[in-house]
Design a protein around this motif. Structure first.
Motif, mmCIF file in Angstrom:
data_model
loop_
_atom_site.group_PDB
_atom_site.id
_atom_site.type_symbol
_atom_site.label_atom_id
_atom_site.label_comp_id
_atom_site.label_asym_id
_atom_site.label_seq_id
_atom_site.Cartn_x
_atom_site.Cartn_y
_atom_site.Cartn_z
ATOM 1 N N PRO A 84 44.715 40.479 55.339
ATOM 2 C CA PRO A 84 46.087 40.586 54.840
ATOM 3 C C PRO A 84 46.168 40.004 53.430
ATOM 4 O O PRO A 84 45.394 39.095 53.099
ATOM 5 N N PRO A 85 47.065 40.531 52.575
ATOM 6 C CA PRO A 85 47.047 40.136 51.164
ATOM 7 C C PRO A 85 47.432 38.668 50.928
ATOM 8 O O PRO A 85 48.251 38.113 51.642
ATOM 9 N N PHE A 86 46.816 38.090 49.892
ATOM 10 C CA PHE A 86 47.069 36.703 49.500
ATOM 11 C C PHE A 86 47.901 36.643 48.229
ATOM 12 O O PHE A 86 47.868 37.556 47.405
ATOM 13 N N ASP A 87 48.620 35.526 48.064
ATOM 14 C CA ASP A 87 49.341 35.277 46.808
ATOM 15 C C ASP A 87 48.372 34.817 45.718
ATOM 16 O O ASP A 87 48.631 35.051 44.536
ATOM 17 N N ALA A 88 47.316 34.129 46.134
ATOM 18 C CA ALA A 88 46.359 33.631 45.144
ATOM 19 C C ALA A 88 44.995 33.477 45.797
ATOM 20 O O ALA A 88 44.895 33.083 46.962
ATOM 21 N N VAL A 89 43.970 33.814 45.051
ATOM 22 C CA VAL A 89 42.586 33.601 45.510
ATOM 23 C C VAL A 89 41.900 32.767 44.445
ATOM 24 O O VAL A 89 41.812 33.184 43.280
ATOM 25 N N ILE A 90 41.460 31.579 44.832
ATOM 26 C CA ILE A 90 40.910 30.669 43.824
ATOM 27 C C ILE A 90 39.525 30.161 44.249
ATOM 28 O O ILE A 90 39.182 30.169 45.431
ATOM 29 N N SER A 91 38.757 29.710 43.268
ATOM 30 C CA SER A 91 37.497 29.036 43.589
ATOM 31 C C SER A 91 37.117 28.128 42.431
ATOM 32 O O SER A 91 37.593 28.302 41.305
ATOM 33 N N ARG A 92 36.269 27.174 42.765
ATOM 34 C CA ARG A 92 35.773 26.218 41.771
ATOM 35 C C ARG A 92 34.271 26.134 41.944
ATOM 36 O O ARG A 92 33.790 25.758 43.020
ATOM 37 N N ALA A 93 33.537 26.538 40.913
ATOM 38 C CA ALA A 93 32.069 26.433 40.953
ATOM 39 C C ALA A 93 31.464 27.218 42.117
ATOM 40 O O ALA A 93 30.598 26.711 42.834
ATOM 41 N N VAL A 94 31.952 28.433 42.333
ATOM 42 C CA VAL A 94 31.452 29.260 43.432
ATOM 43 C C VAL A 94 30.901 30.603 42.920
ATOM 44 O O VAL A 94 29.802 31.017 43.302
ATOM 45 N N LEU A 95 31.627 31.286 42.025
ATOM 46 C CA LEU A 95 31.217 32.648 41.641
ATOM 47 C C LEU A 95 29.812 32.689 41.062
ATOM 48 O O LEU A 95 29.114 33.698 41.193
ATOM 49 N N ARG A 121 37.203 29.077 38.501
ATOM 50 C CA ARG A 121 36.505 28.226 37.535
ATOM 51 C C ARG A 121 35.012 28.467 37.754
ATOM 52 O O ARG A 121 34.517 28.316 38.887
ATOM 53 N N ILE A 122 34.306 28.882 36.718
ATOM 54 C CA ILE A 122 32.904 29.298 36.888
ATOM 55 C C ILE A 122 32.010 28.420 36.011
ATOM 56 O O ILE A 122 32.213 28.332 34.792
ATOM 57 N N ASP A 123 31.043 27.796 36.650
ATOM 58 C CA ASP A 123 30.129 26.890 35.954
ATOM 59 C C ASP A 123 28.889 27.689 35.557
ATOM 60 O O ASP A 123 28.137 28.150 36.426
ATOM 61 N N LEU A 124 28.683 27.879 34.252
ATOM 62 C CA LEU A 124 27.597 28.756 33.786
ATOM 63 C C LEU A 124 26.321 27.977 33.449
ATOM 64 O O LEU A 124 25.389 28.530 32.870
ATOM 65 N N ARG A 125 26.288 26.685 33.825
ATOM 66 C CA ARG A 125 25.108 25.873 33.479
ATOM 67 C C ARG A 125 23.965 26.107 34.483
ATOM 68 O O ARG A 125 24.111 26.843 35.440
ATOM 69 N N ASP A 126 22.837 25.412 34.248
ATOM 70 C CA ASP A 126 21.650 25.676 35.086
ATOM 71 C C ASP A 126 21.649 24.905 36.407
ATOM 72 O O ASP A 126 20.717 25.012 37.184
ATOM 73 N N GLY A 232 30.931 27.186 30.564
ATOM 74 C CA GLY A 232 31.882 27.092 31.678
ATOM 75 C C GLY A 232 33.157 27.823 31.311
ATOM 76 O O GLY A 232 33.593 27.757 30.154
ATOM 77 N N ILE A 233 33.704 28.559 32.273
ATOM 78 C CA ILE A 233 34.934 29.318 31.990
ATOM 79 C C ILE A 233 35.911 29.219 33.166
ATOM 80 O O ILE A 233 35.520 28.890 34.294
ATOM 81 N N VAL A 234 37.174 29.512 32.848
ATOM 82 C CA VAL A 234 38.168 29.760 33.894
ATOM 83 C C VAL A 234 38.671 31.185 33.684
ATOM 84 O O VAL A 234 39.062 31.547 32.570
ATOM 85 N N LEU A 235 38.613 31.972 34.755
ATOM 86 C CA LEU A 235 39.094 33.354 34.679
ATOM 87 C C LEU A 235 40.397 33.436 35.485
ATOM 88 O O LEU A 235 40.423 33.068 36.659
#
Ligand SMILES: C[S@@+](CC[C@H](N)C(=O)[O-])C[C@H]1O[C@@H](n2cnc3c(N)ncnc32)[C@H](O)[C@@H]1O
Length: 241
Positions: A84-95, A121-126, A232-235
């Motif tokens: 069922p649809p959500f109002d918001a889908v979020i994550s931190r350091a997961v994608l 929030r996407i952490d692009l480090r190693d 690091g980015i936030v989309l």
């Protein structure tokens, strides 16, 4: 929906404390938790944010009201089943841990109600693979070698900013990508545009990129210095109503 909360439900609690009625949290892996430390985490969150009303009894992980937690559930599997649809889908350091985060974004977008929000929030480090070495050393490994080294152990997928930028553009999503980290620069920023970042931080990260450019593996050689410097980015993308 929070994807990959990891060790505790601090993010979910803050959403609930700020007017969200229900949170679903899914996590592909359920970390082992130390009950004593967990109790201390919830007590600390509670005294800092005054969250008593969100618990059924004493503050603890099991007593959070209006939270559904699905450990062992991957984002790919969950959104693949048309929830069922959500109002918001979020994550931190997961994608950065997903094999195909762009396909997952498509599925999450489909799982948003009109007017709903994606916030990742996407952490692009190693992730510490080459601790102590040049911070972009992981970009010097060829594709097959990197895949062989990281298969099935949750290390980052090395998808940097350009594919995310191209993806949201191709989809025509109203999206904003803010920068939260720069390679070789300590600390993080509150999701800024490149032009808004401090001059010295930009210069420092560009110098870090120049140092390693001759050794970069093929997919990264063609990228602009600025794109390689972004660690690091936030989309954020809002689905039109
Ligand atoms: C680096 S931890 C981040 C935890 C927490 N969000 C934080 O900021 O501390 C990555 C989390 O993503 C979860 N994860 C990795 N791949 C996933 C997937 N395909 N679907 C759902 N969760 C995933 C892991 O189980 C883990 O909890």
């Amino acid at each position: 929906m929070e994807i990959g909360p990891g060790d505790n439900f601090g993010v979910a609690l803050l959403f609930l404390a700020n007017g969200v009625s229900n949170v679903v949290a899914i996590d592909k892996f359920a970390p082992e938790r130390d009950p004593t430390r967990q109790a201390a985490v919830y007590q600390a969150l509670n005294s800092r944010h005054n969250l008593y009303q969100l618990f059924d009894g004493a503050p603890s992980e099991d007593a959070i009201k209006n939270l559904v937690y699905l450990p062992g559930m991957s984002a790919e599997r969950y959104f693949g089943n048309a929830p069922p649809p959500f109002d918001a889908v979020i994550s931190r350091a997961v994608l950065e841990h997903l094999d195909d985060p762009l396909a997952a974004l498509d599925a999450m977008w489909a799982g948003l109600r009109p007017g709903g929000l994606l916030l990742h929030r996407i952490d692009l480090r190693d992730h510490g693979m080459f601790a102590g070495a040049h911070p972009l050393s992981f970009l010097t490994l060829s594709g097959w070698l990197y895949r062989a080294m990281t298969k099935e152990i949750g290390l980052p997928n090395r998808l940097l900013l350009p594919p995310y930028r191209a993806f949201v553009k191709a989809r025509g999503w109203p999206a904003r990508i803010g920068i939260t980290r720069l390679a070789g620069v300590a600390g993080d920023f509150p999701a800024l545009a490149w032009e808004q970042l401090p001059d010295d931080a930009r210069r420092q990260s560009l110098a870090v990129v120049k140092e390693i450019r001759p050794r970069l593996a093929a997919p990264f050689r063609g990228m602009a210095d600025q794109d390689l410097a972004i660690a690091g980015i936030v989309l954020v993308a809002e689905k039109p109503s």
